[in-house]
Design a protein around this motif. Structure first.
Motif, PDB file in Angstrom:
ATOM      1  N   MET A 194       0.779  -1.156  -0.070  1.00 53.33           N
ATOM      2  CA  MET A 194       0.118  -0.079  -0.076  1.00 53.33           C
ATOM      3  C   MET A 194       0.772   1.332  -0.022  1.00 53.33           C
ATOM      4  SD  MET A 194      -3.129  -0.917   2.338  1.00 53.33           S
ATOM      5  CE  MET A 194      -4.172   0.350   1.932  1.00 53.33           C
ATOM      6  N   ALA A 195       2.134   1.077  -0.369  1.00 49.87           N
ATOM      7  CA  ALA A 195       3.024   2.401  -0.131  1.00 49.87           C
ATOM      8  C   ALA A 195       2.631   3.494  -1.020  1.00 49.87           C
ATOM      9  CB  ALA A 195       4.400   1.685  -0.570  1.00 49.87           C
ATOM     10  N   ASN A 196       2.082   3.209  -2.291  1.00 51.71           N
ATOM     11  CA  ASN A 196       1.778   4.431  -3.047  1.00 51.71           C
ATOM     12  C   ASN A 196       0.363   4.956  -2.571  1.00 51.71           C
ATOM     13  OD1 ASN A 196       3.808   3.890  -5.002  1.00 51.71           O
ATOM     14  ND2 ASN A 196       2.505   2.646  -6.296  1.00 51.71           N
ATOM     15  N   VAL A 197      -0.409   4.408  -1.647  1.00 51.67           N
ATOM     16  CA  VAL A 197      -1.556   4.859  -1.039  1.00 51.67           C
ATOM     17  C   VAL A 197      -1.228   5.932  -0.086  1.00 51.67           C
ATOM     18  CG1 VAL A 197      -3.755   4.285   0.192  1.00 51.67           C
ATOM     19  CG2 VAL A 197      -3.166   2.949  -1.651  1.00 51.67           C
ATOM     20  N   PHE A 198      -0.303   5.154   0.775  1.00 51.13           N
ATOM     21  CA  PHE A 198       0.546   5.869   1.845  1.00 51.13           C
ATOM     22  C   PHE A 198       0.937   7.617   1.392  1.00 51.13           C
ATOM     23  CE2 PHE A 198       1.756   1.652   4.307  1.00 51.13           C
ATOM     24  CZ  PHE A 198       0.194   1.681   4.451  1.00 51.13           C
ATOM     25  N   ARG A 199       1.616   7.301   0.306  1.00 53.91           N
ATOM     26  CA  ARG A 199       2.426   8.567  -0.205  1.00 53.91           C
ATOM     27  C   ARG A 199       1.155   9.556  -0.641  1.00 53.91           C
ATOM     28  NH1 ARG A 199       5.487   4.346  -2.961  1.00 53.91           N
ATOM     29  NH2 ARG A 199       7.630   4.353  -1.892  1.00 53.91           N
ATOM     30  N   ARG A 200       0.154   8.958  -1.207  1.00 54.66           N
ATOM     31  CA  ARG A 200      -0.813   9.849  -1.517  1.00 54.66           C
ATOM     32  C   ARG A 200      -1.666  10.421  -0.578  1.00 54.66           C
ATOM     33  NH1 ARG A 200      -5.942   8.739  -2.500  1.00 54.66           N
ATOM     34  NH2 ARG A 200      -5.730   6.477  -2.717  1.00 54.66           N
ATOM     35  N   LEU A 201      -1.631   9.747   0.494  1.00 56.87           N
ATOM     36  CA  LEU A 201      -2.638  10.360   1.697  1.00 56.87           C
ATOM     37  C   LEU A 201      -1.602  11.110   2.749  1.00 56.87           C
ATOM     38  CD1 LEU A 201      -4.916   7.420   2.257  1.00 56.87           C
ATOM     39  CD2 LEU A 201      -5.579   9.146   1.116  1.00 56.87           C
ATOM     40  N   ALA A 202      -0.253  10.781   2.656  1.00 55.43           N
ATOM     41  CA  ALA A 202       0.425  11.447   3.880  1.00 55.43           C
ATOM     42  C   ALA A 202       0.158  12.999   3.637  1.00 55.43           C
ATOM     43  CB  ALA A 202       2.010  11.182   3.486  1.00 55.43           C
ATOM     44  N   PRO A 203       0.397  13.636   4.809  1.00 52.48           N
ATOM     45  CA  PRO A 203       0.132  15.073   4.927  1.00 52.48           C
ATOM     46  C   PRO A 203       1.384  15.927   4.308  1.00 52.48           C
ATOM     47  CG  PRO A 203       0.467  14.286   7.047  1.00 52.48           C
ATOM     48  CD  PRO A 203       0.270  12.938   6.194  1.00 52.48           C
ATOM     49  N   TRP A 204       2.375  15.099   4.494  1.00 53.87           N
ATOM     50  CA  TRP A 204       3.707  15.840   3.745  1.00 53.87           C
ATOM     51  C   TRP A 204       4.774  14.493   3.266  1.00 53.87           C
ATOM     52  CZ3 TRP A 204       2.924  16.909   9.068  1.00 53.87           C
ATOM     53  CH2 TRP A 204       3.609  16.459   9.807  1.00 53.87           C
ATOM     54  N   PRO A 205       5.549  14.786   2.283  1.00 54.98           N
ATOM     55  CA  PRO A 205       6.440  13.548   1.918  1.00 54.98           C
ATOM     56  C   PRO A 205       7.390  12.933   3.084  1.00 54.98           C
ATOM     57  CG  PRO A 205       6.449  15.557   0.097  1.00 54.98           C
ATOM     58  CD  PRO A 205       5.867  15.911   1.480  1.00 54.98           C
ATOM     59  N   VAL A 206       7.457  11.807   2.932  1.00 57.66           N
ATOM     60  CA  VAL A 206       8.556  11.117   3.960  1.00 57.66           C
ATOM     61  C   VAL A 206       9.158   9.972   3.108  1.00 57.66           C
ATOM     62  CG1 VAL A 206       7.250  11.731   6.238  1.00 57.66           C
ATOM     63  CG2 VAL A 206       6.709   9.517   4.861  1.00 57.66           C
ATOM     64  N   ASP A 207      10.007   9.565   3.790  1.00 56.40           N
ATOM     65  CA  ASP A 207      10.834   8.280   3.146  1.00 56.40           C
ATOM     66  C   ASP A 207      10.292   7.304   3.736  1.00 56.40           C
ATOM     67  OD1 ASP A 207      12.431   6.412   2.098  1.00 56.40           O
ATOM     68  OD2 ASP A 207      14.308   7.107   2.976  1.00 56.40           O
ATOM     69  N   TRP A 208       9.632   6.210   2.925  1.00 51.72           N
ATOM     70  CA  TRP A 208       8.992   5.105   3.513  1.00 51.72           C
ATOM     71  C   TRP A 208       9.889   3.941   3.187  1.00 51.72           C
ATOM     72  CZ3 TRP A 208       3.960   5.463   5.679  1.00 51.72           C
ATOM     73  CH2 TRP A 208       3.214   6.548   5.332  1.00 51.72           C
ATOM     74  N   ILE A 209      10.573   3.246   4.386  1.00 55.56           N
ATOM     75  CA  ILE A 209      11.399   2.198   4.219  1.00 55.56           C
ATOM     76  C   ILE A 209      10.888   0.814   4.253  1.00 55.56           C
ATOM     77  CG2 ILE A 209      13.154   1.210   5.459  1.00 55.56           C
ATOM     78  CD1 ILE A 209      14.140   3.851   6.661  1.00 55.56           C
ATOM     79  N   ASP A 210      11.043   0.238   3.139  1.00 53.96           N
ATOM     80  CA  ASP A 210      10.485  -1.036   2.937  1.00 53.96           C
ATOM     81  C   ASP A 210      11.799  -2.158   3.087  1.00 53.96           C
ATOM     82  OD1 ASP A 210       9.859  -3.523   1.930  1.00 53.96           O
ATOM     83  OD2 ASP A 210       9.036  -2.855  -0.192  1.00 53.96           O
ATOM     84  N   PRO A 211      11.784  -3.028   3.982  1.00 54.00           N
ATOM     85  CA  PRO A 211      12.766  -3.866   4.266  1.00 54.00           C
ATOM     86  C   PRO A 211      12.960  -5.021   3.393  1.00 54.00           C
ATOM     87  CG  PRO A 211      10.801  -4.612   5.784  1.00 54.00           C
ATOM     88  CD  PRO A 211      10.546  -3.287   4.621  1.00 54.00           C
ATOM     89  N   ALA A 212      12.052  -5.061   2.326  1.00 51.25           N
ATOM     90  CA  ALA A 212      12.100  -6.404   1.407  1.00 51.25           C
ATOM     91  C   ALA A 212      13.508  -6.757   0.848  1.00 51.25           C
ATOM     92  CB  ALA A 212      10.894  -6.487   0.425  1.00 51.25           C
TER      93      ALA A 212
END
Length: 265
Positions: free
Chosen positions: A198-216
């Motif tokens: 859901m990372a793209n959804v999180f980016r769209r809804l976030a109140p400001w840009p952040v770095d989302w760290i995916d451990p995969a």
């Protein structure tokens, strides 16, 4: 020679570990993969710790006997932070690659010093997680956000079901902190393998840009480092499959597994 190569076993509470499988396949093209989803136990957040630990150990006793993998990747923060040490003690001849919240790289990258860890309630309350903060992020302000619902939402989302923006935002809202001096959260650790779907959804809804760290990718690299590389081996035919502990995955899940090149047994 191909038939002699042992498979890589990947374990998750549900389908979140597919994010790790996707990366692992790129790095280990010569290996077959067995994906195990404990859907009968999903979600893990509501389990008592000792009962869940006993369940995981019991599952692995049978999985290792039946499939004799080269390595086991525990693609679930809750499972590994709870039972990783016990798995290694119970099965000392097996190599386990664990998944833990990516707090160390977050602390190294942050500029504002404000980091949030978006996880399941089980991962948030685990002493393992707090030890990581103490060891690697003591100079940061780390907010632990335990979501009761996001893993289920991610499972629904990746199956193509609709998920309301308001419901998602309610789950991630607490990750975002703004200090009186103007500093803001700049990194959110995705401490559940379901969440990157859901990372793209999180980016769209976030109140400001952040770095989302995916451990995969980091998990996959670690697994690759522990699995013998066989340069002239070809990927085994029809050897990638998925097992569900319920024995009865629904059609959208079966279709999803097929999309990842996995047959369901």
């Amino acid at each position: 020679m191909t038939n002699e190569l042992k498979p890589v076993l990947m374990f998750d509470s549900g389908i979140g570990g597919l994010t790790v499988l996707r990366e692992a396949r790129v790095l280990m093209p010569e290996r077959g993969f067995i994906y195990v989803a404990d859907d009968a136990g999903f979600p893990y957040g509501g389990w008592e710790e000792e009962a869940l630990k006993a369940r995981i150990l019991s599952l692995f006793e049978k999985l290792l006997k039946d499939h004799d993998p080269e390595v086991c990747v525990i693609a679930c923060n809750t499972a590994f932070t709870l039972a990783g040490a016990d798995l290694r003690a119970a099965f000392p001849h097996m190599t386990f690659v664990g998944t833990v919240p990516a707090i160390k790289p977050a602390a190294e990258r942050t500029r504002s010093g404000l980091v949030s860890v978006l996880a399941t309630p089980g991962t948030v309350k685990r002493a393992y997680t707090r030890d990581l903060i103490q060891s690697f992020a003591s100079r940061c302000h780390v907010r632990l956000v335990g979501s009761q619902n996001l893993a289920r939402m991610a499972e629904a989302y990746v199956r193509g079901e609709g998920v309301a923006d308001d419901a998602v935002l309610e789950e991630i809202r607490e990750c975002f902190i703004e200090m009186p001096d103007g500093r803001k959260t700049d990194i959110v650790v995705l401490a559940c393998t379901h969440y990157p779907f859901m990372a793209n959804v999180f980016r769209r809804l976030a109140p400001w840009p952040v770095d989302w760290i995916d451990p995969a990718e980091a998990i996959a690299r670690r697994a690759r480092s522990l699995v013998p590389s066989v340069s002239d081996a070809m990927h085994p035919e029809n050897q990638d499959f998925a097992l569900f502990t319920s024995g009865n995955p629904d059609f959208p899940t079966i279709r999803l597994m097929q999309g990842f090149g996995l047959t369901v047994r």
